[in-house]
Design an enzyme around this catalytic site. Structure first.
Site: not given
Length: 736
Positions: A251, A220-221, A33-34, A602
């Site tokens: 998430q 973002d997020e 996504k980044t 993670r």
């Protein structure tokens, strides 16, 4: 453009090229996504010819914002410098610094953290002579925070008065709290999100200015946004309509602090013309890890339709460690860490231990120290929360904002300078009577009832502040801070103690000064105001040092956005992770499941899961059973171990269902040091009105369990739902 899109998969390319209008990008864990966000910004600049200053990119941590800046620089060169990149709080603070006068503040307002806000409430209790024995100020303070988080001000509560035990009027305290922050030229963290909305609603011309400045907004997020953050990006994007949000409902793990998963799930309802893209390919983890995480989160009902997948190798199965108790669990994990560290391609910095609650770190830390394994703890006692550091920062804050009553009160007699409690009380009362700041009252000490000796010492304190205020503008910041802190006497105070603790405190003060010098070297605006703002907006993850060759310990919440080759998920037991019982709210269980999904994803190469037969909690040894999340993972993805537990002992603490998944029978474990206390008779019932020392009055909505272990779901004021174990609740029944 071919270079810009090279390396992106078809879904990523489509999301990058959808430049105009509202866009929602569902980005699964490890799906790049980044990369999509930064390439999208580069696409806007290079292909759409959007001036960089008209782009606003918002995220949640300084670490993520810094990574985004670096990636943009690599794509478009120095032109990225004009792009507005930062966290919600940092961007809002930047706006408020420029426009503060329109809201009646000075641009040098202080940002109060929760500790500062609680000090304000405690002072209100003291000034109003409110009983702290019946209702701790902390409970009232967090009730205020909860209302602010819902964008509910004290005036909106006036028609629904709420009183805590002892006749404490929440609305009155809330109003006084807001008034004192304004009087101190201070804003708390909630204000940083609320005040820009107030600014724009009261000043259409200012709103239009920022709407024209931010013509393309990227968030973002997005699954972590709360009501205020949603309103802020909505109002800023209304004129041009170019809002791109990136997130993953799987998430969304911050509902307990106000994040609203509906913001992402109902995005198309808020923006009917929105285009939706899904990034489902994971580039981070093995097939085993991706499949296991997807299997667990797939049990949630309230989620968007999508399926994470990867072309990576299958990888090792997830190893499940069954321990007798938390001490044994810590030893098993330490043994595995040492074993893994002997592999040539792995270092301790490649490994992380994640857990549900901070309290779990104690046993782990003790074993790591015993084994000589280096580690760093994220989310423990924070550097900027230490007393000597906060004292030093208070001195610096007074220079910038003398109206900051919390900081003035904190250091007026720190180090001790002979200004006693009686004198402090008289000065505070005078400030209250005259409706002036505490520092103004210090300057008028001769008009107060303070005796001549303390008054002279007060004048000395005022002279110290004013002397260094006048020196700041023409001095090197680092040299100025060094001289100022030397003059305060803080360091000399600890030198006089001549103890190991005092030496550590001195080192921390010097470390803060070193931090200011380091800030000078990397900041475009190396001012005291800029440094204080940076410190105020730091998060735990921002302080993580990824270059240190140490195992990282942190909660799953803190691990969001990070990745490690090796991850241990400790304490996978029902009642701990998930931190609720199955009979409770489905929404709470689903958030716990999302948290497990975050923790497991993670891991890049290998994942370990541990659970105990018994664990020390609430001051006693309690029986434990494996988390239901373990049973939701397909058995072919798991490797079960019983290291240190005999098969006979194992069979007494765990059974097996038809598919071989571990299920607990809650039998007495041979490792339990003492039995759980006998059940207590608890006279609670659904519908009762009860009163809690912190949260005030509330109504019992649901009950689960029995005896002292009964867990109550209670609706308190401010629409706060709390889950409390009856044994520890100390509730007073108001109505049957």
């Amino acid at each position: 453009m071919s270079d810009l899109l090279a390396g992106l998969n078809p879904e990523q390319q489509a999301a990058v090229e959808a430049a105009d209008g509202p866009v929602l990008i569902f980005a699964g864990a490890g799906s790049g996504k980044t990369r999509v966000l930064t390439h999208r910004i580069a696409y806007l600049i290079q292909e759409k010819q959007v001036p960089p200053q008209h782009i606003l990119a918002v995220t949640f941590t300084n670490k993520a914002a810094g990574e985004m800046r670096d990636r943009i620089l690599a794509l478009v060169g120095e032109r990225h410098g004009q792009i507005n990149v930062g966290t919600f709080h940092a961007i809002s603070a930047r706006i408020l610094r420029r426009e503060a006068e329109s809201l009646g503040y000075s641009r040098y307002f202080t940002i109060y953290d929760d500790d500062d806000g609680l000090r304000v409430v405690k002072q209100i209790f003291k000034d109003k002579n409110l009983p702290t024995d019946q209702v701790p100020p902390k409970g009232v303070f967090y009730s205020i925070k909860n209302y602010k988080n819902q964008m509910i001000g004290p005036d909106e509560l006036a028609d629904q008065p709420y009183f805590f035990r002892g006749g404490i009027d929440l609305v009155e305290v809330y109003k006084l709290y807001e008034r004192r922050l304004k009087h101190s030229n201070a804003m708390d963290f909630d204000d940083l999100l609320l005040k820009p909305i107030e600014l724009f609603q009261k000043n259409p011309a200012i709103l239009k200015l920022y709407q024209n400045r931010f013509r393309y907004i990227l968030v973002d997020e997005y699954q972590d946004t709360n009501r205020a953050q949603f309103q802020l990006v909505k109002i800023l994007s209304e004129q041009h309509g170019n809002l791109c949000v990136v997130g993953d409902d799987d998430q969304s793990i911050y509902g307990w602090r106000g994040a609203d998963i509906r913001n992402i799930l109902d995005f198309r309802e808020a923006f009917p013309k929105a285009r939706i893209f899904k990034l489902e390919r994971n580039y981070r983890s093995t097939k085993t890890i991706v499949s296991a995480a997807s299997a667990v989160v797939g049990n949630n009902r309230d989620r968007a339709s999508k399926q994470l997948w990867t072309e990576a190798d299958q990888g090792d199965p997830i190893t499940v460690l069954h321990a007798s108790d938390d001490q044994h669990e810590a030893r098993l994990i330490a043994d595995k860490l040492l074993e893994l560290s002997h592999q040539s391609d792995l270092a301790f910095s490649d490994m992380a231990i994640l857990y549900r609650t901070n309290a779990q770190s104690r046993a782990l830390e003790e074993r790591l120290r015993d084994y000589g394994i280096p580690y760093q703890l994220v989310g423990g006692t924070k550097f900027y929360d230490r007393k000597e550091v906060k004292d030093t920062l208070a001195y610096l804050r007074i220079i910038q904002n003398p109206a900051d009553d919390v900081s003035v009160a904190r250091v007026l007699n720190t180090p001790p300078r002979g200004i006693g409690k009686t004198s402090e009380l008289r000065l505070a009362s005078f400030a209250l009577e005259q409706d002036i700041s505490l520092f103004d009252a210090l300057q008028r000490v001769d008009e107060t009832a303070v005796g001549s000796g303390p008054a002279n010492r007060v004048k000395g304190f005022v002279e110290l502040i004013q002397k260094h205020q006048s020196r700041l503008s023409n001095a090197d910041l680092g040299d100025w801070v060094q001289g100022y802190i030397n003059d305060t006497g803080l360091i000399q105070q600890y030198q006089a103690e001549d103890s190991e603790d005092a030496e550590s405190r001195i080192e921390n003060i010097y470390e803060l000064i070193n931090g200011i010098r380091e800030f000078q070297g990397r900041s475009e605006q190396p001012t005291l105001a800029a440094f204080l703002e940076e410190v105020a907006l730091l998060t735990d993850v921002d302080k993580l040092d990824e270059d240190r060759r140490q195992v990282t310990l942190m909660t799953c919440h803190s691990a969001k956005g990070l990745e490690f080759p090796i991850v241990f998920l400790a304490g996978l037991e029902d009642g701990l992770f998930p931190l609720i019982r199955q009979s409770e709210g489905e929404g709470d269980l689903e958030e716990e499941r999302r948290l497990f999904y975050v923790g497991l994803t993670r891991a890049e190469q290998r994942a370990f899961i541990s659970y105990c037969s018994a664990r020390q909690r609430y001051g006693e040894t309690m029986l434990a059973k494996p988390s239901r999340f373990i049973s939701e993972i397909p058995t072919d993805l798991l490797e079960m171990t019983t290291d240190g537990v005999t098969e006979d002992q194992y069979s007494r603490t765990a059974g097996t269902n038809r598919r071989g998944k571990i299920m607990s029978e809650r039998k007495q474990s041979p490792f339990v040091a003492k039995r759980i206390k006998s059940e207590e008779i608890v006279d609670y019932a659904v519908g009762q009105t009860v009163e809690h020392a912190y949260f005030g009055r509330g109504r019992i909505l649901t009950m689960s369990g029995s005896g002292g272990d009964t867990k109550l779901t209670i609706l308190f004021a401010g629409n706060q739902q709390k889950k409390i174990i009856a044994r520890y609740a100390k509730l007073k029944i108001i109505t049957k």
